[in-house]
Design a protein around this motif. Structure first.
Motif, PDB file in Angstrom:
ATOM      1  N   VAL A   1      57.057  56.824  52.375  1.00 17.24           N
ATOM      2  CA  VAL A   1      56.746  56.975  53.803  1.00 17.24           C
ATOM      3  C   VAL A   1      55.236  57.156  53.934  1.00 17.24           C
ATOM      4  CG1 VAL A   1      57.082  58.393  55.875  1.00 17.24           C
ATOM      5  CG2 VAL A   1      58.994  58.038  54.299  1.00 17.24           C
ATOM      6  N   CYS A   2      54.594  56.203  54.584  1.00 21.49           N
ATOM      7  CA  CYS A   2      53.146  56.274  54.768  1.00 21.49           C
ATOM      8  C   CYS A   2      52.798  57.425  55.715  1.00 21.49           C
ATOM      9  CB  CYS A   2      52.637  54.946  55.325  1.00 21.49           C
ATOM     10  SG  CYS A   2      50.858  54.935  55.589  1.00 21.49           S
ATOM     11  N   ARG A   3      51.694  58.117  55.407  1.00 16.10           N
ATOM     12  CA  ARG A   3      51.308  59.259  56.233  1.00 16.10           C
ATOM     13  C   ARG A   3      50.704  58.827  57.575  1.00 16.10           C
ATOM     14  NH1 ARG A   3      50.972  64.193  53.778  1.00 16.10           N
ATOM     15  NH2 ARG A   3      50.895  64.913  55.932  1.00 16.10           N
ATOM     16  N   HIS A   4      50.437  57.526  57.732  1.00 22.59           N
ATOM     17  CA  HIS A   4      49.892  57.050  58.998  1.00 22.59           C
ATOM     18  C   HIS A   4      51.005  56.922  60.031  1.00 22.59           C
ATOM     19  CE1 HIS A   4      47.843  53.552  61.364  1.00 22.59           C
ATOM     20  NE2 HIS A   4      47.559  54.714  61.915  1.00 22.59           N
ATOM     21  N   LYS A   5      51.811  55.880  59.922  1.00 20.12           N
ATOM     22  CA  LYS A   5      52.882  55.695  60.908  1.00 20.12           C
ATOM     23  C   LYS A   5      54.242  55.450  60.266  1.00 20.12           C
ATOM     24  CE  LYS A   5      50.054  54.196  64.792  1.00 20.12           C
ATOM     25  NZ  LYS A   5      49.763  53.125  65.761  1.00 20.12           N
ATOM     26  N   GLY A   6      54.382  55.958  59.052  1.00 18.63           N
ATOM     27  CA  GLY A   6      55.712  55.998  58.467  1.00 18.63           C
ATOM     28  C   GLY A   6      56.272  54.708  57.889  1.00 18.63           C
ATOM     29  N   ALA A   7      55.436  53.654  57.779  1.00 15.15           N
ATOM     30  CA  ALA A   7      55.945  52.425  57.151  1.00 15.15           C
ATOM     31  C   ALA A   7      56.199  52.690  55.654  1.00 15.15           C
ATOM     32  CB  ALA A   7      54.943  51.291  57.332  1.00 15.15           C
ATOM     33  N   ALA A   8      56.876  51.754  55.022  1.00  8.76           N
ATOM     34  CA  ALA A   8      57.210  51.922  53.599  1.00  8.76           C
ATOM     35  C   ALA A   8      56.100  51.312  52.728  1.00  8.76           C
ATOM     36  CB  ALA A   8      58.540  51.253  53.289  1.00  8.76           C
TER      37      ALA A   8
ATOM     38  N   ASN B   1      48.928  50.233  48.357  1.00 11.41           N
ATOM     39  CA  ASN B   1      48.420  49.855  49.672  1.00 11.41           C
ATOM     40  C   ASN B   1      49.576  49.648  50.645  1.00 11.41           C
ATOM     41  OD1 ASN B   1      45.315  49.067  49.153  1.00 11.41           O
ATOM     42  ND2 ASN B   1      46.586  48.567  47.376  1.00 11.41           N
ATOM     43  N   CYS B   2      49.519  50.359  51.767  1.00  7.44           N
ATOM     44  CA  CYS B   2      50.582  50.244  52.767  1.00  7.44           C
ATOM     45  C   CYS B   2      50.477  48.881  53.463  1.00  7.44           C
ATOM     46  CB  CYS B   2      50.464  51.380  53.777  1.00  7.44           C
ATOM     47  SG  CYS B   2      51.742  51.335  55.047  1.00  7.44           S
ATOM     48  N   PRO B   3      51.623  48.232  53.706  1.00  7.09           N
ATOM     49  CA  PRO B   3      51.577  46.886  54.281  1.00  7.09           C
ATOM     50  C   PRO B   3      51.190  46.869  55.765  1.00  7.09           C
ATOM     51  CG  PRO B   3      53.841  47.635  54.203  1.00  7.09           C
ATOM     52  CD  PRO B   3      53.007  48.685  53.497  1.00  7.09           C
ATOM     53  N   TYR B   4      51.281  48.017  56.443  1.00  6.68           N
ATOM     54  CA  TYR B   4      51.138  47.998  57.902  1.00  6.68           C
ATOM     55  C   TYR B   4      49.662  47.931  58.326  1.00  6.68           C
ATOM     56  CZ  TYR B   4      53.118  48.911  62.595  1.00  6.68           C
ATOM     57  OH  TYR B   4      53.542  48.832  63.904  1.00  6.68           O
ATOM     58  N   HIS B   5      48.850  48.907  57.867  1.00 10.01           N
ATOM     59  CA  HIS B   5      47.429  48.915  58.247  1.00 10.01           C
ATOM     60  C   HIS B   5      46.527  49.063  57.031  1.00 10.01           C
ATOM     61  CE1 HIS B   5      49.954  50.759  61.444  1.00 10.01           C
ATOM     62  NE2 HIS B   5      49.342  49.847  62.201  1.00 10.01           N
ATOM     63  N   GLY B   6      47.132  48.871  55.845  1.00 12.00           N
ATOM     64  CA  GLY B   6      46.327  48.825  54.627  1.00 12.00           C
ATOM     65  C   GLY B   6      45.812  50.149  54.096  1.00 12.00           C
ATOM     66  N   TRP B   7      46.317  51.266  54.576  1.00  8.25           N
ATOM     67  CA  TRP B   7      45.874  52.543  54.000  1.00  8.25           C
ATOM     68  C   TRP B   7      46.198  52.521  52.509  1.00  8.25           C
ATOM     69  CZ3 TRP B   7      46.504  57.653  57.195  1.00  8.25           C
ATOM     70  CH2 TRP B   7      45.954  57.466  58.462  1.00  8.25           C
ATOM     71  N   ALA B   8      45.260  53.042  51.710  1.00  6.73           N
ATOM     72  CA  ALA B   8      45.437  52.998  50.251  1.00  6.73           C
ATOM     73  C   ALA B   8      45.521  54.407  49.674  1.00  6.73           C
ATOM     74  CB  ALA B   8      44.272  52.237  49.618  1.00  6.73           C
TER      75      ALA B   8
HETATM   76  S1  FES Z   1      51.779  52.913  58.578  1.00  4.95           S
HETATM   77 FE1  FES Z   1      50.877  52.769  56.644  1.00  4.95          FE
HETATM   78  S2  FES Z   1      48.893  52.115  57.057  1.00  4.95           S
HETATM   79 FE2  FES Z   1      49.720  52.383  59.004  1.00  4.95          FE
END
Ligand code: FES
Ligand code: FE2
Length: 350
Positions: free
Chosen positions: A68-75, A87-94
């Motif tokens: 669970v990404c700490r940004h918006k919860g994507a996988a 690297n998160c697929p949604y907004h690229g947070w690493a």
């Molecule tokens: S939800 Fe993971 S980078 Fe935005």
């Protein structure tokens, strides 16, 4: 009859998520993936006790995080691994391999300032599987398979399978002898021999142990593989069950040849489980031989699944008295539940 007794008789089951044994499951190691499915620099996702789990292999070692990404919860497991980062697929947070957030591509000036990280879990590899504990001080170790390193055993690892029942129900099915003549009629038993004879069940060295000799039909293909001509043979079935969900069965044929079946059932939720398994034998010589053994196991699983998934409730009732046990035939079930419930009381006292 008191009011409390009356209520228990009508409604003996606590909601599944609140079951003590289910809460206690957090204190154990559970498998979430096969080792072979997590290649270097790759991620896989799994599920444990309702939580999404990400497993990544980096420089040979596996690590586990909440997926669970700490940004918006994507996988993040849907993203990619690059320069030692997830690297998160949604907004690229690493996130680095400790789970620490290191890069926010949309606002790079925040890199290193926003102190966040993926939730990390304990992770270990054992017996061809990646095991995860959701708590920092798990009870015991991931169970080993005694024959896993035996050089004369040939092992095969089929894909895991999901069943719509709780993991204890799945495990109990594996060690329930009295269903053989009904669910597996003429395969593992016959109705004219439905009675179960006395057998010892005991706890030793962290495992529940029992063995049983069955007289079984010896089919042509097995005759060929084993080099045994008789139409029936006595097979010793030696079981070692480790709480909460692993079972090792070693079948020894009259000529000393062995077949091993190992299964561990992981609670993906209160009423769902994911089952990992290996089969091994020391008498097969070709891939076809192993396929034959595997097909047999799939036939047995197909017979079991609808019946086990029909059990209600899907989760184990919290009280031993909520179901009925008959002596001898249900000795193993009862011994398993007693142990599981004892541990649940110890690990989740409230
Ligand atoms: S939800 Fe993971 S980078 Fe935005
Ligand atoms: Fe069965």
């Amino acid at each position: 009859m008191t009011t409390v007794e009356a209520r228990e008789t009508v409604d003996p089951f606590v909601p599944e998520r609140d079951s003590r044994w289910y809460r206690a499951m957090r204190h154990f190691w559970h498998p979430v993936a096969y080792s072979k499915d997590v290649a270097e620099g790759q991620m896989v996702s799994g599920k444990l006790l309702g939580e999404r789990i990400l497993v990544v292999r980096h420089e040979g070692t596996t690590r586990a995080f909440m997926d669970v990404c700490r940004h918006k919860g994507a996988a993040p497991s849907l993203g990619w691994v690059e320069n030692g980062c997830i690297n998160c697929p949604y907004h690229g947070w690493a996130y680095d391999m400790e789970g620490t957030l290191v890069s926010i591509p949309s606002r790079p000036e925040l890199n290193g300032i926003l102190q966040l990280g993926l939730v990390r879990y304990l992770c270990r590899e054992s017996s061809g599987m990646v095991w995860v504990s959701l708590t920092d001080e798990p009870w015991g170790d991931p169970p080993g398979i005694p024959e896993w390193d035996d050089p004369i055993m040939r092992w095969q690892t089929p894909p895991y399978y999901d069943w719509a029942t709780s993991s204890p129900r799945r495990l109990e099915n594996f060690v329930d002898f009295s269903h053989f003549p009904f669910v597996h009629e003429n395969v593992l038993g016959t109705r004219d021999k439905a009675q179960i004879e006395e057998h010892d069940v005991w706890r030793e060295d962290g495992a529940l142990r029992f063995d049983k000799v069955f007289v079984e039909p010896n089919v042509d293909r097995m005759k060929e593989m084993l080099g045994i001509d008789e139409d029936t043979m006595s097979v010793r079935n030696w079981y070692q069950l480790t709480v909460p969900g692993s079972i090792s069965l070693v079948r020894t044929f009259p000529n000393g040849k062995r077949y091993a079946l190992y299964m561990v059932t992981a609670p993906t939720g209160p009423a769902t489980c994911r089952n990992f398994w290996h089969i091994g034998a020391d008498f097969t010589s070709t891939a076809d031989d192993m396929d034959f053994l595997l097909e047999f196991e799939y036939m047995v699983l197909d017979q079991d699944q609808p019946v086990v998934e029909s059990q209600w409730p899907e989760h184990l009732p919290d009280r031993l008295s909520a179901e009925t046990y008959v002596k001898v035939a249900d000795d193993i079930t009862l011994a398993y539940r007693k142990w599981l419930f004892e541990l649940a009381e110890e690990l989740e006292p409230n």
